[in-house]
Design a protein around this motif. Structure first.
Motif, short mmCIF file in Angstrom:
data_model
loop_
_atom_site.label_atom_id
_atom_site.label_comp_id
_atom_site.label_asym_id
_atom_site.label_seq_id
_atom_site.Cartn_x
_atom_site.Cartn_y
_atom_site.Cartn_z
N SER A 144 0.82 -1.21 0.00
CA SER A 144 0.00 0.00 0.00
C SER A 144 0.85 1.26 0.00
O SER A 144 2.08 1.20 0.06
N GLU A 145 0.19 2.39 -0.03
CA GLU A 145 0.88 3.68 0.13
C GLU A 145 1.42 3.77 1.55
O GLU A 145 0.90 3.13 2.47
N PRO A 146 2.47 4.56 1.78
CA PRO A 146 3.05 4.64 3.12
C PRO A 146 2.11 5.29 4.12
O PRO A 146 1.28 6.14 3.78
N ALA A 147 2.24 4.88 5.38
CA ALA A 147 1.45 5.44 6.46
C ALA A 147 2.38 5.94 7.55
O ALA A 147 3.48 5.42 7.74
N ASP A 148 1.95 6.96 8.27
CA ASP A 148 2.71 7.41 9.43
C ASP A 148 2.50 6.40 10.55
O ASP A 148 1.46 5.73 10.63
N ILE A 149 3.48 6.26 11.43
CA ILE A 149 3.38 5.26 12.49
C ILE A 149 2.17 5.52 13.38
O ILE A 149 1.61 4.59 13.98
N SER A 150 1.71 6.76 13.45
CA SER A 150 0.52 7.07 14.25
C SER A 150 -0.74 6.46 13.66
O SER A 150 -1.77 6.36 14.35
N GLN A 151 -0.69 6.05 12.39
CA GLN A 151 -1.84 5.44 11.73
C GLN A 151 -1.87 3.92 11.87
O GLN A 151 -2.85 3.29 11.48
N VAL A 152 -0.81 3.34 12.40
CA VAL A 152 -0.77 1.89 12.59
C VAL A 152 -1.69 1.54 13.77
O VAL A 152 -1.62 2.18 14.82
N PRO A 153 -2.58 0.54 13.62
CA PRO A 153 -3.48 0.18 14.73
C PRO A 153 -2.71 -0.10 16.01
O PRO A 153 -1.67 -0.75 16.00
N ALA A 154 -3.23 0.40 17.12
CA ALA A 154 -2.53 0.30 18.40
C ALA A 154 -2.42 -1.12 18.90
O ALA A 154 -1.58 -1.42 19.75
N SER A 246 11.57 5.00 18.68
CA SER A 246 11.74 5.92 19.80
C SER A 246 10.92 5.40 20.99
O SER A 246 10.02 4.58 20.83
N LEU A 247 11.22 5.90 22.18
CA LEU A 247 10.46 5.49 23.36
C LEU A 247 8.99 5.89 23.22
O LEU A 247 8.09 5.15 23.64
N ALA A 248 8.76 7.06 22.64
CA ALA A 248 7.37 7.52 22.45
C ALA A 248 6.62 6.58 21.52
O ALA A 248 5.44 6.28 21.75
N GLU A 249 7.29 6.10 20.47
CA GLU A 249 6.64 5.17 19.54
C GLU A 249 6.38 3.83 20.21
O GLU A 249 5.33 3.21 20.00
N ALA A 250 7.32 3.37 21.02
CA ALA A 250 7.13 2.11 21.72
C ALA A 250 5.92 2.18 22.65
O ALA A 250 5.18 1.21 22.80
N ASP A 251 5.70 3.33 23.25
CA ASP A 251 4.56 3.50 24.16
C ASP A 251 3.23 3.50 23.42
O ASP A 251 2.18 3.36 24.06
N MET A 252 3.25 3.66 22.10
CA MET A 252 2.01 3.68 21.33
C MET A 252 1.40 2.29 21.19
O MET A 252 0.23 2.15 20.86
N PHE A 253 2.19 1.25 21.40
CA PHE A 253 1.75 -0.12 21.15
C PHE A 253 1.80 -0.93 22.44
O PHE A 253 2.82 -0.97 23.13
N LYS A 254 0.69 -1.57 22.72
CA LYS A 254 0.55 -2.30 23.98
C LYS A 254 1.27 -3.64 23.96
O LYS A 254 1.71 -4.15 24.99
N TYR A 255 1.39 -4.23 22.76
CA TYR A 255 1.88 -5.61 22.66
C TYR A 255 3.23 -5.63 21.98
O TYR A 255 3.39 -5.13 20.87
N LYS A 256 4.20 -6.20 22.67
CA LYS A 256 5.57 -6.23 22.15
C LYS A 256 6.14 -7.64 22.29
O LYS A 256 5.88 -8.33 23.26
N ALA A 257 6.90 -8.04 21.30
CA ALA A 257 7.55 -9.36 21.31
C ALA A 257 9.02 -9.19 20.97
O ALA A 257 9.45 -8.18 20.41
N THR A 258 9.78 -10.20 21.31
CA THR A 258 11.21 -10.20 21.01
C THR A 258 11.55 -11.35 20.07
O THR A 258 10.85 -12.35 20.03
N LEU A 259 12.62 -11.17 19.32
CA LEU A 259 13.12 -12.22 18.43
C LEU A 259 14.44 -12.79 18.95
O LEU A 259 15.24 -13.31 18.18
N GLY A 260 14.65 -12.67 20.25
CA GLY A 260 15.86 -13.23 20.84
C GLY A 260 16.86 -12.15 21.23
O GLY A 260 16.61 -10.96 21.09
N LYS A 261 18.00 -12.60 21.69
CA LYS A 261 19.00 -11.68 22.23
C LYS A 261 19.97 -11.14 21.18
O LYS A 261 20.74 -10.23 21.46
#
Length: 285
Positions: A144-154, A246-261
């Motif tokens: 699709s066309e690009p979206a700002d990160i603020s438009q990504v579903p929370a 950024s920390l502010a962007e990370a706070d926009m999303f409730k669910y976070k996962a890791t891909l290892g160390k």
């Protein structure tokens, strides 16, 4: 066997594909090829004849495309430098992604103008088409066309370089619950969102630490569970640019996962994430 896509199957192929079949592949009447209607159905066909730039076909059989995964994954990928984004598209399509949305985040180095991205979008969709043909997909994933990160579903699952929950602990239970709740609610779901505009149930509770019972059930996940089909499951995932989030962007999303160390390159992270999801849901077997 050569494979071609058409929006609607009508026993013929026209345009560039028809010229490619006749001039480049030098196929002849009675030769066989596969035509996909872009809705997940493969039509096995035999060439009847060539007529006025078109290839006329006789259908032998049709069947759902066996290469399509049982879950739908939308990839929100932050813009990358150079040709890296094209490589991500190619490999993501091969792995079974349903849709790709370019995202502009705070630390993106690549910041094309609207005019530049119009050209890039056409090129990116061509890359997706060629990758879909090569790997035998039943749909053509859209870029699709690009979206700002603020438009990504929370409720999108962020793969975060600063940590999150292990993916395999929660993923199987979440997808099972999502499918069950979707059936119970009776709401049609599209691209991880209900058609009434609300968030789909459990569409991205991946990585949540809030429900210990979910993780306890996931601990009992066995190899046999991988063979289960998760038809109707929808997930959306987000991976970052070379600079991360950024920390502010990370706070926009409730669910976070890791891909290892290990520290993964920006172009490696989405491929690793998709591979892990497909493996855990039995779509790499």
């Amino acid at each position: 066997m050569p494979k071609f896509f058409t929006e609607f199957f009508n026993n013929s192929i026209t345009g560039d594909d028809a010229r490619h079949i006749e001039k480049s592949l030098r196929m002849k009447p009675k030769d066989r090829l596969t035509v996909c209607d872009s809705a997940g159905v493969d039509h096995l066909c035999e060439i009847r004849c060539f007529s006025d730039g078109a290839v006329l076909l006789d259908e032998i059989s049709k069947a759902p495309c066996a290469a399509e995964p049982d879950i739908s994954v939308t990839l929100y990928q932050c813009l990358l430098k150079g040709d890296k984004f094209g490589e991500v598209i190619k490999h993501s399509v091969e792995l079974g992604v349903t849709k790709i949305v370019p995202v502009l985040s705070a630390y993106c180095v690549s910041r094309p103008s609207p005019n530049e991205y119009g050209k890039k979008t056409a090129r990116y969709n061509k890359i997706a088409l060629e990758a879909a043909k090569q790997c035998g997909r039943g749909i053509i994933p859209k870029v699709s066309e690009p979206a700002d990160i603020s438009q990504v579903p929370a409720d999108t699952l962020m793969f975060y370089e600063c940590g999150g929950s292990p993916l395999k602990k929660i993923l199987p239970s979440v997808i099972r619950d999502f499918c069950a709740e979707g059936r119970q609610s009776g709401r049609a779901v599209n691209d991880g969102r209900c058609l009434d505009g609300t968030a789909a149930p459990c569409s991205a509770r991946l990585g949540s630490n809030e429900d210990a019972a979910e993780e306890n059930r996931a601990e009992e996940y066995s190899a046999d569970d991988k063979s289960k089909k998760y038809k109707g499951g929808f997930l959306s995932i987000l991976t970052g640019s070379e600079g991360g989030f950024s920390l502010a962007e990370a706070d926009m999303f409730k669910y976070k996962a890791t891909l290892g160390k290990r520290i993964l390159r920006a172009e490696t992270a989405p491929i690793a994430a998709l591979s892990a999801i497909m493996l855990l849901t039995g779509n790499l077997e």
